[in-house]
Design a protein around this motif. Sequence first.
Motif, PDB file in Angstrom:
ATOM      1  N   GLY A  81      47.608 -13.311 -75.480  1.00 47.33           N
ATOM      2  CA  GLY A  81      47.676 -14.742 -75.767  1.00 47.33           C
ATOM      3  C   GLY A  81      46.624 -15.553 -75.059  1.00 47.33           C
ATOM      4  N   ILE A  82      45.468 -14.948 -74.800  1.00 42.31           N
ATOM      5  CA  ILE A  82      44.373 -15.651 -74.108  1.00 42.31           C
ATOM      6  C   ILE A  82      43.645 -16.554 -75.096  1.00 42.31           C
ATOM      7  CG2 ILE A  82      42.192 -15.342 -72.856  1.00 42.31           C
ATOM      8  CD1 ILE A  82      43.273 -12.605 -71.938  1.00 42.31           C
ATOM      9  N   ALA A  83      43.380 -17.791 -74.706  1.00 46.47           N
ATOM     10  CA  ALA A  83      42.692 -18.755 -75.575  1.00 46.47           C
ATOM     11  C   ALA A  83      41.193 -18.739 -75.305  1.00 46.47           C
ATOM     12  CB  ALA A  83      43.244 -20.155 -75.356  1.00 46.47           C
ATOM     13  N   LEU A  84      40.410 -18.946 -76.344  1.00 45.41           N
ATOM     14  CA  LEU A  84      38.967 -19.099 -76.208  1.00 45.41           C
ATOM     15  C   LEU A  84      38.650 -20.442 -75.577  1.00 45.41           C
ATOM     16  CD1 LEU A  84      38.064 -17.824 -79.767  1.00 45.41           C
ATOM     17  CD2 LEU A  84      37.312 -16.713 -77.655  1.00 45.41           C
ATOM     18  N   GLN A  85      37.564 -20.490 -74.831  1.00 46.38           N
ATOM     19  CA  GLN A  85      37.161 -21.752 -74.205  1.00 46.38           C
ATOM     20  C   GLN A  85      36.847 -22.796 -75.283  1.00 46.38           C
ATOM     21  OE1 GLN A  85      33.881 -21.340 -71.520  1.00 46.38           O
ATOM     22  NE2 GLN A  85      33.894 -23.482 -70.896  1.00 46.38           N
ATOM     23  N   GLY A  86      37.495 -23.952 -75.185  1.00 50.06           N
ATOM     24  CA  GLY A  86      37.272 -25.027 -76.145  1.00 50.06           C
ATOM     25  C   GLY A  86      38.211 -24.994 -77.337  1.00 50.06           C
ATOM     26  N   TYR A  87      39.115 -24.005 -77.390  1.00 53.30           N
ATOM     27  CA  TYR A  87      40.059 -23.880 -78.495  1.00 53.30           C
ATOM     28  C   TYR A  87      41.463 -23.691 -77.932  1.00 53.30           C
ATOM     29  CZ  TYR A  87      35.824 -23.000 -81.205  1.00 53.30           C
ATOM     30  OH  TYR A  87      34.582 -23.109 -81.782  1.00 53.30           O
ATOM     31  N   ASP A  88      42.458 -24.226 -78.631  1.00 50.99           N
ATOM     32  CA  ASP A  88      43.827 -24.028 -78.147  1.00 50.99           C
ATOM     33  C   ASP A  88      44.301 -22.619 -78.501  1.00 50.99           C
ATOM     34  OD1 ASP A  88      44.898 -24.003 -80.792  1.00 50.99           O
ATOM     35  OD2 ASP A  88      45.028 -26.188 -80.793  1.00 50.99           O
ATOM     36  N   GLN A  89      45.477 -22.270 -78.023  1.00 53.91           N
ATOM     37  CA  GLN A  89      45.957 -20.892 -78.161  1.00 53.91           C
ATOM     38  C   GLN A  89      46.192 -20.505 -79.616  1.00 53.91           C
ATOM     39  OE1 GLN A  89      49.365 -20.024 -75.748  1.00 53.91           O
ATOM     40  NE2 GLN A  89      49.220 -17.832 -76.047  1.00 53.91           N
TER      41      GLN A  89
END
Length: 525
Positions: free
Chosen positions: A236-244
């Motif tokens: 469940g890791i989110a990308l930088q600049g984007y929500d989960q």
Amino acid sequence: MKRNQSMNSSKEWFLKNGQYVIYYLAAFLFVLTILALSGCRKKELDLGRMLTKETGNPRFKEMDEVILSTHIRKKLEGGKSWKHPRFMKATYASGGYRPLLLGQFLKNEDLREAVALVGQAEQHGLDPEMFAWREATEQLDLLYDVSKVKTLSQAYERVAEAELLIAHTLTTYQLALQFGVINPKRVYAHYYMDTQRPDSLDFRKIYETRSVHRYLDSIAPRDRMYLKVQEMLAKGIALQGYDQEESRRMFIVHLERMRWRNQPKEASFVWVNIPEMMLDVMVHGKSLVRMKVAVGEGRSLKKTDKLRFYDEDDLRKDRPFSRETPQLNSRIESVQVNPVWNIPQSIAGNEIVKLAAQDRYYLSNKGIEVYEKGKLIEDPETIDWANLASVKDFHFKQKPGDANALGKIKFLFPNQSSVYLHDTPEKGVFQKEGRAVSHGCVRVENPLELARALFGPGEKLKEIQTEMNSKKAQAKDLRLPKPYPVYLVYLTCAMDAQGNVRGHRDVYGLDVVLYSHLQQLKKKA
């Protein structure tokens, strides 16, 4: 004469004895048929005994080969929708409509473990129900439920149903891991990459292995990027600049793209990732040259076009903007130093003519020549461009020089979209974060560095440098020593040099389209 006598005597012998020859031949064929059927029946009885031993149900050993094959054939040709109907029918027809999976893999829990593996499809960003996993699991369980198989008729039904549903589940999952569940050419309008799709030989591989679950485990993608995205999806890791949630959907889309058989097979190639707006010259898995690029202008995305807010009914169809850079692969064959730009009619009508109407010296200042029906117009300033009815009789060419929109060099490769890589006099574009600004071609930040990577540090490179620096710019074509592969791809997730996965804006809305199609597959399953 002797030959004719011999032929006549042969005819007479056959007329007298032919009926006996035919009789013995028929008897011989009959015996062969009986032996063949006996062999098949023995195998079929072995299956029945195995099922009885495996499930504890004596009804299975009473089954007849011909009747069971008839059940399987009727189900194959019935109303059920199979994912790969042509492959399924051909495979079972060639096997005499016998149970091909149950007979080989029901023992030792191999088949159950294989079906259970499909239940873990979410590790690949796929819903198990795309493969009718729950239904296949239920059919497998029913074989062991004595209360559901009390009669011989029920035994035939259970075996035929379980065989085909499990086959459908395992073969579709197998091909999904190896080729993806979506054919990109069917969902994207501007997709021209060589992409291998499964054939009958690929379909049958699951029947030819010694262990089904080990085979399925062995064909799962092992690419470094694929495994990293799998890990981020699971945790469940989110990308930088984007929500989960949007990150989750981007991962699902990216894993599907990585399963498509369109990856480079060459050791060296030029790689342009459109959403990342970067170019890499890859050699043996490493980027030796990396630079910024400007790509084709994207469509105007609204808030609802984001993956997090997709509307599957409206966005499942790809509606490309005319200036988008296409996805394709080809080979760079030549370069043109000090190129001439043959301006497309669409650009001439929508831009060049309007600018000429505003500034009578625009054409001469930009080095643009105008041809009418193939003849050069000496003084294009005399034409009333503001009141021109149509540009279809005119052709526009921009001469080589500092003002040329293609800069000092362009890199040519065959493709049906007439796009290429090229230099640009507008260097300021590479200082921008959003560089989706071109008409479809790809502008490169350091064209001479790219030329060096393609030609090597020899005489050809020196010639290119000399021509580019010449004050009397003239177009000159130079062929590469060997065609160099080039790939224009669309990946909104990319791995940096440190091994971190970065997200990039879905400039053409292609993630939205693909995710919507994946959602539709869940509904149809």
